[in-house]
Design a protein around this motif. Structure first.
Motif, PDB file in Angstrom:
ATOM      1  N   ASP A 162       7.467  58.075  38.512  1.00 23.48           N
ATOM      2  CA  ASP A 162       8.065  57.185  37.507  1.00 23.48           C
ATOM      3  C   ASP A 162       7.252  55.914  37.326  1.00 23.48           C
ATOM      4  OD1 ASP A 162      10.552  58.704  36.933  1.00 23.48           O
ATOM      5  OD2 ASP A 162      10.839  58.427  39.077  1.00 23.48           O
ATOM      6  N   ALA A 250      22.806  56.809  34.843  1.00 20.32           N
ATOM      7  CA  ALA A 250      22.219  56.474  33.536  1.00 20.32           C
ATOM      8  C   ALA A 250      20.692  56.620  33.595  1.00 20.32           C
ATOM      9  CB  ALA A 250      22.590  55.050  33.150  1.00 20.32           C
ATOM     10  N   ARG A 251      20.116  56.173  34.710  1.00 23.03           N
ATOM     11  CA  ARG A 251      18.655  56.291  34.856  1.00 23.03           C
ATOM     12  C   ARG A 251      18.235  57.762  34.903  1.00 23.03           C
ATOM     13  NH1 ARG A 251      15.533  57.945  38.181  1.00 23.03           N
ATOM     14  NH2 ARG A 251      17.135  58.181  39.771  1.00 23.03           N
ATOM     15  N   LEU A 253      19.796  60.462  33.757  1.00 25.73           N
ATOM     16  CA  LEU A 253      19.961  61.143  32.466  1.00 25.73           C
ATOM     17  C   LEU A 253      18.862  60.734  31.486  1.00 25.73           C
ATOM     18  CD1 LEU A 253      23.839  61.047  32.045  1.00 25.73           C
ATOM     19  CD2 LEU A 253      22.417  63.071  32.335  1.00 25.73           C
ATOM     20  N   THR A 254      18.489  59.456  31.569  1.00 23.28           N
ATOM     21  CA  THR A 254      17.423  58.981  30.679  1.00 23.28           C
ATOM     22  C   THR A 254      16.086  59.646  31.043  1.00 23.28           C
ATOM     23  OG1 THR A 254      18.583  56.886  30.494  1.00 23.28           O
ATOM     24  CG2 THR A 254      16.294  56.906  29.788  1.00 23.28           C
ATOM     25  N   LYS A 255      15.847  59.779  32.347  1.00 26.16           N
ATOM     26  CA  LYS A 255      14.606  60.446  32.788  1.00 26.16           C
ATOM     27  C   LYS A 255      14.574  61.885  32.259  1.00 26.16           C
ATOM     28  CE  LYS A 255      11.982  61.442  37.054  1.00 26.16           C
ATOM     29  NZ  LYS A 255      11.822  61.085  38.479  1.00 26.16           N
ATOM     30  N   THR A 256      15.710  62.570  32.404  1.00 27.15           N
ATOM     31  CA  THR A 256      15.781  63.953  31.930  1.00 27.15           C
ATOM     32  C   THR A 256      15.550  64.019  30.421  1.00 27.15           C
ATOM     33  OG1 THR A 256      17.359  64.395  33.678  1.00 27.15           O
ATOM     34  CG2 THR A 256      17.220  66.032  31.931  1.00 27.15           C
ATOM     35  N   LEU A 257      16.189  63.086  29.710  1.00 32.71           N
ATOM     36  CA  LEU A 257      16.052  63.042  28.247  1.00 32.71           C
ATOM     37  C   LEU A 257      14.575  62.907  27.852  1.00 32.71           C
ATOM     38  CD1 LEU A 257      17.972  62.715  25.729  1.00 32.71           C
ATOM     39  CD2 LEU A 257      17.678  60.253  26.008  1.00 32.71           C
ATOM     40  N   MET A 258      13.862  62.058  28.575  1.00 34.12           N
ATOM     41  CA  MET A 258      12.459  61.807  28.258  1.00 34.12           C
ATOM     42  C   MET A 258      11.563  62.993  28.634  1.00 34.12           C
ATOM     43  SD  MET A 258      12.327  58.831  26.875  1.00 34.12           S
ATOM     44  CE  MET A 258      10.566  58.613  26.771  1.00 34.12           C
TER      45      MET A 258
END
Ligand SMILES: CC/C=C\CCC/C=C/C(=O)SCCNC(=O)CCNC(=O)[C@H](O)C(C)(C)COP(=O)(O)OP(=O)(O)OC[C@H]1O[C@@H](n2cnc3c(N)ncnc32)[C@H](O)[C@@H]1OP(=O)(O)O
Length: 302
Positions: A162, A250-251, A253-258
């Motif tokens: 990350d 939240a972090r 899910l955002t990582k997965t989204l990206m």
């Protein structure tokens, strides 16, 4: 969620034959091990894990001397350590670093790709794919504390993290230099670099096989921070504290989204990618290039 479970099952199935005979390194308690509450270092012959349970962080040190080349056994041990940490609710973050002075990782192990049978190339490539997928999609915060040179597969491993902190030493170059070996970075190596530094910079870096020294690596965005060598670990720790302060769900899910669209591309083309690799690596011309490159590395000493 379904993807994560599927991947775990897949990893277990893939790892079983390789993991046979792996020894777990004897535990020892050290300062970085959060010795106060008695949690011990653990790991395997090539991967040392120093847990700091109070911080929810583990330092994962690669120690496959002389150059941390990513051999089949080493990749297997890395995956086992990652899975162990992911399954332990104590840990929310990993700092990935090297125990080999001056070398983060020399990349894929060239001896795994030279003079072997096609079946071996299949097994090896599955392990390379799996390592990329598992690190790229890990729910943990993964920070690379890059304390040495990091070409090709070594760079790729850091790109799955990350955040990257690189030691400011002109010898510590980083990049995807595959073309210099007469080989081609696969599409998912390329995609990972594009996601990090953009299309144009990747096009130039990959065609020319550029290995960036620290200032250049920072300028182009291959790394996020360059710090004096003796501050790499402490910087990685303070960056980790910032990342861990964000609400974890939240972090994650955002990582997965990206990252999921990039990972999905390999997941859907996994078998085809193995076939492409095996066909490519078995070519006489490619084998000649790799042998010549290894020979050049050996002769450098003489
Ligand atoms: C369709 C897709 C097809 C193919 C895709 C394949 C993608 C490939 C990705 C890769 O990662 S390929 C590997 C790329 N790596 C490199 O180019 C790095 C090569 N190594 C070096 O440049 C140097 O070794 C160094 C990392 C800068 C370290 O230098 P140093 O002087 O400290 O050590 P030395 O060169 O003497 O090496 C010691 C010892 O280690 C062997 N070695 C080095 N790198 C590798 C490696 N990647 N794999 C296996 N072995 C490696 C080297 O030969 C020496 O061995 P010796 O002691 O027996 O002589």
């Amino acid at each position: 969620m379904a993807l994560a479970v599927g991947m775990r099952v897949l990893t277990r199935a893939l790892l079983r034959p390789w993991a046979r005979g792996l020894r777990v390194a004897p535990g020892r308690t050290g300062p970085a091990a959060g010795g106060g509450d008695g949690m011990r270092c653990f790991g395997s012959p090539r991967v040392l894990v120093e847990p700091d349970p109070a911080a929810g962080v583990a330092v994962v040190k690669m120690r496959n001397p002389p150059v941390n080349s990513l051999s089949l056994e080493f990749l297997t041990e890395l995956l086992i350590s990652l899975e162990k940490l992911e399954n332990d609710k104590t840990f929310h973050g990993i700092i990935l670093t090297s125990d080999c002075p001056g070398i983060f990782s020399a990349g894929l192990d060239l001896t795994e790709m030279c003079g072997r049978k096609p079946e071996h190339y299949v097994e090896y490539w599955k392990a390379v794919q799996e390592t990329w997928l598992r690190f790229y999609l890990s729910n943990l915060v993964v920070i690379a504390a890059i304390n040495g040179v990091s070409p090709a597969g070594g760079c790729l491993l850091s790109l799955t993290c990350d955040y990257r902190v690189l030691a400011n030493n002109p010898k510590y170059t980083i990049g995807l230099n595959e073309t210099l070996l007469g080989i081609v970075a696969p599409f998912w190596f390329k995609d990972t670099m594009v996601n990090t530094i953009g299309h144009r910079a990747t096009e130039r870096a990959l065609q020319l096989g550029l290995l960036f020294p620290p200032a250049e690596a920072l300028r182009v965005g291959v790394v996020d921070q360059v710090v004096p060598e003796d501050q790499v670990q402490s910087t990685a720790r303070s960056v980790m504290a910032q990342w861990l302060a964000i609400p974890d769900h939240a972090r994650q899910l955002t990582k997965t989204l990206m990252r999921k669209p990039t990972a999905d591309r390999l997941l859907t083309e996994r078998d085809a990618d193995i076939q492409t690799f095996v066909r490519f690596i078995c070519r006489d011309s490619v084998q000649k290039s790799l042998h010549a490159y290894l020979e050049k590395l050996k002769q450098k000493k003489g």
